[in-house]
Scaffold this motif. Structure first.
Motif, PDB file in Angstrom:
ATOM      1  N   GLU A 231      24.748 -32.302  92.340  1.00 14.57           N
ATOM      2  CA  GLU A 231      23.350 -32.721  92.376  1.00 14.57           C
ATOM      3  C   GLU A 231      22.532 -31.571  91.798  1.00 14.57           C
ATOM      4  O   GLU A 231      22.759 -30.393  92.131  1.00 14.57           O
ATOM      5  N   LEU A 232      21.559 -31.877  90.965  1.00 17.00           N
ATOM      6  CA  LEU A 232      20.729 -30.849  90.339  1.00 17.00           C
ATOM      7  C   LEU A 232      19.423 -30.711  91.137  1.00 17.00           C
ATOM      8  O   LEU A 232      18.641 -31.667  91.220  1.00 17.00           O
TER       9      LEU A 232
ATOM     10  N   ALA B  71      14.663 -29.462  88.232  1.00 18.06           N
ATOM     11  CA  ALA B  71      14.871 -28.109  87.698  1.00 18.06           C
ATOM     12  C   ALA B  71      13.708 -27.221  88.123  1.00 18.06           C
ATOM     13  O   ALA B  71      12.687 -27.698  88.654  1.00 18.06           O
ATOM     14  N   THR B  72      13.856 -25.930  87.900  1.00 15.08           N
ATOM     15  CA  THR B  72      12.802 -24.951  88.198  1.00 15.08           C
ATOM     16  C   THR B  72      12.348 -24.317  86.896  1.00 15.08           C
ATOM     17  O   THR B  72      13.172 -23.852  86.095  1.00 15.08           O
ATOM     18  N   PHE B  73      11.025 -24.270  86.697  1.00 16.52           N
ATOM     19  CA  PHE B  73      10.445 -23.731  85.472  1.00 16.52           C
ATOM     20  C   PHE B  73       9.726 -22.416  85.786  1.00 16.52           C
ATOM     21  O   PHE B  73       8.760 -22.393  86.568  1.00 16.52           O
ATOM     22  N   PHE B  74      10.241 -21.330  85.210  1.00 13.54           N
ATOM     23  CA  PHE B  74       9.605 -20.025  85.353  1.00 13.54           C
ATOM     24  C   PHE B  74       8.705 -19.819  84.142  1.00 13.54           C
ATOM     25  O   PHE B  74       9.167 -19.504  83.039  1.00 13.54           O
TER      26      PHE B  74
ATOM     27  N   GLY C  32       8.608 -33.823  90.455  1.00  9.96           N
ATOM     28  CA  GLY C  32       9.478 -33.333  91.524  1.00  9.96           C
ATOM     29  C   GLY C  32      10.164 -32.023  91.228  1.00  9.96           C
ATOM     30  O   GLY C  32      11.072 -31.608  91.965  1.00  9.96           O
ATOM     31  N   ASN C  33       9.759 -31.380  90.146  1.00 11.14           N
ATOM     32  CA  ASN C  33      10.350 -30.091  89.799  1.00 11.14           C
ATOM     33  C   ASN C  33       9.563 -28.944  90.443  1.00 11.14           C
ATOM     34  O   ASN C  33       8.546 -29.161  91.110  1.00 11.14           O
ATOM     35  N   GLN C  34      10.008 -27.730  90.229  1.00  3.92           N
ATOM     36  CA  GLN C  34       9.367 -26.546  90.807  1.00  3.92           C
ATOM     37  C   GLN C  34       8.802 -25.661  89.700  1.00  3.92           C
ATOM     38  O   GLN C  34       9.401 -25.525  88.625  1.00  3.92           O
ATOM     39  N   VAL C  35       7.643 -25.061  89.987  1.00  2.36           N
ATOM     40  CA  VAL C  35       7.019 -24.109  89.069  1.00  2.36           C
ATOM     41  C   VAL C  35       6.977 -22.742  89.750  1.00  2.36           C
ATOM     42  O   VAL C  35       6.596 -22.629  90.913  1.00  2.36           O
ATOM     43  N   ALA C  36       7.357 -21.703  89.021  1.00  2.65           N
ATOM     44  CA  ALA C  36       7.277 -20.327  89.511  1.00  2.65           C
ATOM     45  C   ALA C  36       6.860 -19.422  88.355  1.00  2.65           C
ATOM     46  O   ALA C  36       6.765 -19.869  87.202  1.00  2.65           O
ATOM     47  N   SER C  37       6.626 -18.163  88.659  1.00  2.00           N
ATOM     48  CA  SER C  37       6.066 -17.251  87.659  1.00  2.00           C
ATOM     49  C   SER C  37       7.138 -16.491  86.884  1.00  2.00           C
ATOM     50  O   SER C  37       8.152 -16.056  87.446  1.00  2.00           O
ATOM     51  N   HIS C  38       6.842 -16.313  85.593  1.00  2.00           N
ATOM     52  CA  HIS C  38       7.667 -15.468  84.726  1.00  2.00           C
ATOM     53  C   HIS C  38       6.795 -14.347  84.154  1.00  2.00           C
ATOM     54  O   HIS C  38       6.998 -13.923  83.022  1.00  2.00           O
TER      55      HIS C  38
ATOM     56  N   ALA D 122      21.318 -25.393  90.440  1.00  3.25           N
ATOM     57  CA  ALA D 122      19.922 -25.319  90.012  1.00  3.25           C
ATOM     58  C   ALA D 122      19.850 -24.933  88.544  1.00  3.25           C
ATOM     59  O   ALA D 122      20.313 -23.857  88.146  1.00  3.25           O
ATOM     60  N   LEU D 123      19.316 -25.841  87.705  1.00  4.37           N
ATOM     61  CA  LEU D 123      19.001 -25.501  86.319  1.00  4.37           C
ATOM     62  C   LEU D 123      17.615 -24.856  86.289  1.00  4.37           C
ATOM     63  O   LEU D 123      16.680 -25.326  86.968  1.00  4.37           O
ATOM     64  N   THR D 124      17.467 -23.765  85.536  1.00  3.55           N
ATOM     65  CA  THR D 124      16.169 -23.091  85.436  1.00  3.55           C
ATOM     66  C   THR D 124      15.826 -22.893  83.967  1.00  3.55           C
ATOM     67  O   THR D 124      16.701 -22.642  83.127  1.00  3.55           O
ATOM     68  N   PHE D 125      14.514 -23.002  83.664  1.00  2.52           N
ATOM     69  CA  PHE D 125      14.028 -22.876  82.294  1.00  2.52           C
ATOM     70  C   PHE D 125      12.928 -21.812  82.247  1.00  2.52           C
ATOM     71  O   PHE D 125      11.951 -21.887  83.011  1.00  2.52           O
TER      72      PHE D 125
END
Length: 423
Positions: free
Chosen positions: A395-396, A246-249, A269-275, A221-224
């Motif tokens: 696979e990412l 990827a997942t974007f915080f 198709g990516n994921q969004v979460a809180s930072h 998992a790549l995260t930004f």
């Protein structure tokens, strides 16, 4: 010549003429009356004497009773109160009035001395009207101490928190629940003393695991962090062109400014979460400030992206035991990382790539940035990173994907929801 047999001619007739009244002397009646008076007097004297003897016997005669197994001389006219007064309560003392913590408020403010007569308890009100009889047995004891009157209140018992660290994904295994405890407040002393626990608190349990994909999966998992920004769009284009996710915080304030970017992240198709909302060190905030920061950040991202998420990556990865205690009912999980590219230092494109490939393994979580500064190096090296990982068979995927394919995480973590309340 008259016949001598006639009445008037009899010798008796001559002795008692008809016209003379016979006189009866009452001497015998006087003697009878005097006898009666004397008899009555004697009876009265005897009764008085008997009464005097009775009165003396029952009031002034001394007799013995047992007091605490010791013989004591008393008289019938003495009440129990009199006897106790005469003998200074047989050296017994009333109880004390105590505070709730046991401190003496009044040395004689407790229960009075206790008295039992022939096994029967005599109350303080009965002492003055209770009298003794010969061979009575008395037990006199010290009065009992008495605690002050009090009012009953109830307070919360904070739940304890246990936290198991070491894994890249922290989550609530069991929600904490506040308990309840009764406490008393003394009317006189004002002392507060804890009493019965009416509801036991439930411990908050925080666990952590690093993702462990199935053996037939090779995923990373790549995260930004720190976006969205002007660097987010080119990163999305690269991911889409390479068939990677990827997942974007993201920071709440920036999400509110760039809602279209939040929606595009999800559309690809990516994921969004809180930072968080403004990127503070959450461990420095008090409970109310922490909850406000988290809720504002979640709401901003949810509003911008039209999706709900309770996944968090705390700024600097700092989300300690107190943070969990204060906000476990708001956060599904706190995502750390297994590989830090240190891209924020701008070490050069090759160094960023080397860090990713050097620490690549199935289940790894890679930390990169799409905001918070100039992210040109990340944009430039990202295609090479993805190609190299693909070449190694990786696979990412998103963090959500890692959690769901692991199988060890509770369903609320897999569903990106807060843990249910404790029973």
């Amino acid at each position: 010549m008259k016949d001598k047999s006639e009445k008037g001619d009899s010798p008796q007739a001559e002795a008692y003429p008809e016209n003379v009244e016979t006189l009866v002397i009452p001497g015998s009646h006087k003697r009878n009356k005097t006898g009666i008076i004397v008899a009555i007097f004697c009876v009265l004297v005897s009764a008085l004497a008997a009464l005097s003897v009775w009165f003396w016997w029952n009031n002034y005669r001394k007799f013995s009773v047992q007091v605490n197994n010791i013989a004591v001389q008393v008289t019938g006219k003495q009440s129990l109160s009199d006897v106790l007064t005469e003998h200074q309560d047989f050296n017994k003392k009333p109880g004390k009035l105590l505070s709730l913590s046991g401190k003496t408020l009044e040395s004689k403010g407790g229960a009075p001395i206790s008295v039992r007569q022939n096994g029967t308890s005599i109350s303080a009100e009965q002492l003055g009207s209770t009298y003794l009889h010969e061979h009575d047995s008395l037990i006199v004891q010290n009065g009992k101490d008495v605690s002050e009157k009090h009012k009953v209140h109830e307070k919360d018992i904070p739940f304890s928190t246990s936290i198991t660290t070491g894994g890249a994904i922290q989550f609530v295994e069991q929600q904490g629940k506040t308990g309840k405890q009764e406490y008393w407040v003394g009317d006189r002393s004002g002392e507060q003393v804890d009493k019965t626990v009416t509801v036991q608190p439930t411990e908050l349990k925080i666990n952590s695991l690093s993702p462990k994909p199935p053996a037939d999966k090779k995923v990373i998992a790549l995260t930004f962090d720190d976006g969205p920004s002007n660097f987010t769009a080119p990163i999305l284009d690269i991911l889409k062109s390479k068939g990677a996710k990827a997942t974007f915080f993201d920071i709440g304030k920036q999400s509110a400014e760039m809602p279209q970017m939040e929606r595009q992240i999800l559309a690809d198709g990516n994921q969004v979460a809180s930072h968080s909302n403004s990127h503070p060190d959450l461990t420095t905030l008090g409970r109310d400030s922490l909850r406000t920061e988290l809720e504002t950040g979640f709401n901003a991202i949810n509003t911008a992206s039209n999706t709900k998420s309770r996944m968090l990556r705390a700024p600097y990865g700092a989300f300690n035991k107190q943070c969990w205690t204060d906000a476990a009912d708001m956060v599904s999980s706190n995502i750390i990382w297994t590989t830090d590219t240190l891209d924020w230092k701008k070490p050069g494109e090759q160094e960023i790539k080397d860090q990713v490939l050097k620490h690549a393994y199935s289940g790894a979580i890679v930390l990169m940035h799409d905001g918070g500064g100039d992210r040109t190096e990340d944009v430039n090296v990202l295609p090479s990173i993805i190609d190299s990982l693909h070449a190694q068979g990786y696979e990412l995927v998103t963090v959500d994907d890692l959690i769901k394919m692991d199988g060890r995480f509770p369903k609320w973590v897999a569903n990106n929801e807060v843990a249910p309340q404790a029973n």
